[in-house]
Scaffold this motif. Structure first.
Motif, PDB file in Angstrom:
ATOM      1  N   ALA A  76       0.830  -1.201   0.000  1.00 47.18           N
ATOM      2  CA  ALA A  76       0.000   0.000   0.000  1.00 47.18           C
ATOM      3  C   ALA A  76       0.864   1.251   0.000  1.00 47.18           C
ATOM      4  CB  ALA A  76      -0.933  -0.001   1.206  1.00 47.18           C
ATOM      5  N   VAL A  77       1.971   1.222   0.731  1.00 43.80           N
ATOM      6  CA  VAL A  77       2.885   2.369   0.747  1.00 43.80           C
ATOM      7  C   VAL A  77       3.466   2.589  -0.643  1.00 43.80           C
ATOM      8  CG1 VAL A  77       5.061   3.245   1.652  1.00 43.80           C
ATOM      9  CG2 VAL A  77       3.418   2.149   3.195  1.00 43.80           C
ATOM     10  N   TRP A  78       3.875   1.502  -1.287  1.00 47.37           N
ATOM     11  CA  TRP A  78       4.407   1.604  -2.649  1.00 47.37           C
ATOM     12  C   TRP A  78       3.379   2.220  -3.589  1.00 47.37           C
ATOM     13  CZ3 TRP A  78       2.576  -0.855  -7.088  1.00 47.37           C
ATOM     14  CH2 TRP A  78       3.374  -0.698  -8.221  1.00 47.37           C
ATOM     15  N   ALA A  79       2.133   1.736  -3.533  1.00 49.98           N
ATOM     16  CA  ALA A  79       1.081   2.264  -4.395  1.00 49.98           C
ATOM     17  C   ALA A  79       0.782   3.728  -4.070  1.00 49.98           C
ATOM     18  CB  ALA A  79      -0.189   1.416  -4.256  1.00 49.98           C
ATOM     19  N   TYR A  80       0.794   4.053  -2.779  1.00 50.58           N
ATOM     20  CA  TYR A  80       0.541   5.432  -2.365  1.00 50.58           C
ATOM     21  C   TYR A  80       1.626   6.365  -2.904  1.00 50.58           C
ATOM     22  CZ  TYR A  80       0.623   9.525   0.663  1.00 50.58           C
ATOM     23  OH  TYR A  80       0.665  10.809   1.129  1.00 50.58           O
ATOM     24  N   LEU A  81       2.881   5.952  -2.779  1.00 50.65           N
ATOM     25  CA  LEU A  81       3.973   6.798  -3.263  1.00 50.65           C
ATOM     26  C   LEU A  81       3.918   6.974  -4.775  1.00 50.65           C
ATOM     27  CD1 LEU A  81       6.921   5.439  -1.086  1.00 50.65           C
ATOM     28  CD2 LEU A  81       5.862   7.703  -0.942  1.00 50.65           C
ATOM     29  N   ARG A  82       3.474   5.948  -5.470  1.00 54.93           N
ATOM     30  CA  ARG A  82       3.444   6.012  -6.927  1.00 54.93           C
ATOM     31  C   ARG A  82       2.221   6.727  -7.464  1.00 54.93           C
ATOM     32  NH1 ARG A  82       5.073   1.145 -11.079  1.00 54.93           N
ATOM     33  NH2 ARG A  82       4.890   2.373 -12.983  1.00 54.93           N
ATOM     34  N   TRP A  83       1.041   6.475  -6.860  1.00 57.81           N
ATOM     35  CA  TRP A  83      -0.203   7.020  -7.407  1.00 57.81           C
ATOM     36  C   TRP A  83      -0.940   7.938  -6.440  1.00 57.81           C
ATOM     37  CZ3 TRP A  83      -0.791   1.232  -8.150  1.00 57.81           C
ATOM     38  CH2 TRP A  83      -0.094   0.827  -9.289  1.00 57.81           C
ATOM     39  N   GLY A  84      -0.790   7.710  -5.131  1.00 62.46           N
ATOM     40  CA  GLY A  84      -1.471   8.558  -4.166  1.00 62.46           C
ATOM     41  C   GLY A  84      -0.925   9.967  -4.161  1.00 62.46           C
ATOM     42  N   ALA A  87      -2.253  18.400  -4.933  1.00 59.51           N
ATOM     43  CA  ALA A  87      -1.953  19.717  -5.514  1.00 59.51           C
ATOM     44  C   ALA A  87      -0.456  19.898  -5.688  1.00 59.51           C
ATOM     45  CB  ALA A  87      -2.537  20.813  -4.615  1.00 59.51           C
ATOM     46  N   ARG A  88       0.332  19.376  -4.759  1.00 57.84           N
ATOM     47  CA  ARG A  88       1.780  19.504  -4.863  1.00 57.84           C
ATOM     48  C   ARG A  88       2.308  18.812  -6.108  1.00 57.84           C
ATOM     49  NH1 ARG A  88       4.545  18.180   0.893  1.00 57.84           N
ATOM     50  NH2 ARG A  88       6.401  18.481  -0.394  1.00 57.84           N
ATOM     51  N   ALA A  89       1.734  17.655  -6.426  1.00 59.09           N
ATOM     52  CA  ALA A  89       2.153  16.942  -7.627  1.00 59.09           C
ATOM     53  C   ALA A  89       1.773  17.722  -8.879  1.00 59.09           C
ATOM     54  CB  ALA A  89       1.529  15.550  -7.658  1.00 59.09           C
ATOM     55  N   ALA A  90       0.589  18.337  -8.851  1.00 60.60           N
ATOM     56  CA  ALA A  90       0.154  19.130  -9.998  1.00 60.60           C
ATOM     57  C   ALA A  90       1.067  20.342 -10.199  1.00 60.60           C
ATOM     58  CB  ALA A  90      -1.290  19.582  -9.798  1.00 60.60           C
ATOM     59  N   GLU A  91       1.455  20.986  -9.112  1.00 62.67           N
ATOM     60  CA  GLU A  91       2.357  22.135  -9.210  1.00 62.67           C
ATOM     61  C   GLU A  91       3.691  21.736  -9.822  1.00 62.67           C
ATOM     62  OE1 GLU A  91       2.718  23.702  -5.309  1.00 62.67           O
ATOM     63  OE2 GLU A  91       0.613  24.328  -5.165  1.00 62.67           O
ATOM     64  N   ALA A  92       4.188  20.579  -9.413  1.00 64.93           N
ATOM     65  CA  ALA A  92       5.463  20.107  -9.944  1.00 64.93           C
ATOM     66  C   ALA A  92       5.349  19.670 -11.399  1.00 64.93           C
ATOM     67  CB  ALA A  92       5.976  18.943  -9.106  1.00 64.93           C
ATOM     68  N   ASN A  93       4.119  19.487 -11.867  1.00 65.87           N
ATOM     69  CA  ASN A  93       3.884  19.036 -13.244  1.00 65.87           C
ATOM     70  C   ASN A  93       3.298  20.153 -14.106  1.00 65.87           C
ATOM     71  OD1 ASN A  93       4.012  16.811 -15.115  1.00 65.87           O
ATOM     72  ND2 ASN A  93       1.774  16.635 -15.002  1.00 65.87           N
ATOM     73  N   GLY A  94       3.636  21.377 -13.753  1.00 72.69           N
ATOM     74  CA  GLY A  94       3.184  22.514 -14.542  1.00 72.69           C
ATOM     75  C   GLY A  94       1.706  22.809 -14.406  1.00 72.69           C
ATOM     76  N   GLY A  95       1.134  22.478 -13.268  1.00 67.01           N
ATOM     77  CA  GLY A  95      -0.274  22.756 -13.029  1.00 67.01           C
ATOM     78  C   GLY A  95      -1.205  21.658 -13.497  1.00 67.01           C
ATOM     79  N   LYS A  96      -0.663  20.601 -14.093  1.00 66.25           N
ATOM     80  CA  LYS A  96      -1.487  19.488 -14.571  1.00 66.25           C
ATOM     81  C   LYS A  96      -1.338  18.283 -13.653  1.00 66.25           C
ATOM     82  CE  LYS A  96      -1.024  20.802 -19.444  1.00 66.25           C
ATOM     83  NZ  LYS A  96      -0.560  20.348 -20.794  1.00 66.25           N
ATOM     84  N   MET A  97      -2.448  17.597 -13.435  1.00 66.21           N
ATOM     85  CA  MET A  97      -2.401  16.393 -12.619  1.00 66.21           C
ATOM     86  C   MET A  97      -1.715  15.274 -13.396  1.00 66.21           C
ATOM     87  SD  MET A  97      -3.321  15.748  -9.505  1.00 66.21           S
ATOM     88  CE  MET A  97      -4.658  16.901  -9.199  1.00 66.21           C
TER      89      MET A  97
END
Length: 229
Positions: free
Chosen positions: A55-63, A68-78
């Motif tokens: 579950a931790v592996w899946a969370y780190l990869r997809w969770g 929002a932090r991931a979207a910011e790092a991806n130029g505003g896109k999820m």
């Protein structure tokens, strides 16, 4: 009674699972990786209770990708993910409802000494399914209603349609394993919820339930009955 080696293994596995769940809670709520869909902040740690490091592996990869932090790092896109991964995350909704429902049901049946047709297991089946369905619909509601902008009544109906088949497929795997536990592994002296071995083997059953639910979730998402996560 469970053999000594199984008891030791069970305590070790349960400890790891609880630590994994606690870390996910910390990462989401304290470290700031807040989920775009709030209900997932419940789903991920509950998933860790039976899947542990997986579950931790899946969370780190997809969770974390659904923040929002991931979207910011991806130029505003999820960040996107493949369809099979969307299905895998979708199954966690069903698994979370089943897990919480089963924990409550197994504990309640044990403490109250309930039986059905002279057997504790059948009472566990009944109450586990009822509670898992109720909780599963709640989890689905808070996923589907915000994504489709639905009202309460319509949202609950859509959640019910999305969850019944998915949850039933999960419980088929779990209940089958519980029957093996009761009638094949420990026929003379069944394990009870006051032992670590019981909960460790229940976690194994929930992993089996996850696998039996995956194809149904694939079909439901392809048909548009359930949202891709």
């Amino acid at each position: 009674m469970a053999p000594a080696w199984l008891t030791v293994l069970s305590w070790a596995a349960l400890t790891v699972a609880f630590l994994c769940a606690a870390w996910i809670v910390y990462d989401a709520r304290v470290a700031g990786w807040r989920q775009r869909m709030a209900v997932m902040e419940w789903v991920w740690p509950v998933t860790a209770l039976y899947a542990g490091p997986l579950a931790v592996w899946a969370y780190l990869r997809w969770g974390r990708a659904s923040t929002a932090r991931a979207a910011e790092a991806n130029g505003g896109k999820m960040p996107g993910k493949p369809f099979w991964a969307s299905v895998a995350v979708g199954v966690t909704h069903c698994g979370a409802g089943c897990t919480l429902g089963d924990i409550i049901a197994e504990t309640g049946v044990f403490l109250l000494g309930w039986e059905l047709f002279g057997e504790h297991l059948y009472a566990e089946f009944f109450w586990s399914y009822v509670l898992a369905l109720a909780l599963g619909v709640v989890f689905q509601y808070f996923a589907i209603a915000p994504m489709r902008d639905l009202g309460v009544a319509e949202g609950l109906w859509e959640a019910l349609k999305a969850d019944v088949l998915s949850l039933t497929a999960f419980e088929v795997g779990l209940f089958g394993w519980m029957a093996v536990m009761r009638f094949a592994l420990f026929p003379a002296d069944p394990l009870r919820p006051d032992s670590a071995a019981f909960w460790f083997l229940m976690a194994v059953g929930m992993c089996i339930g996850y696998l039996t639910s995956y194809p149904m979730n694939w079909w439901l998402i392809r048909r548009g009955v359930k949202e891709a996560m």
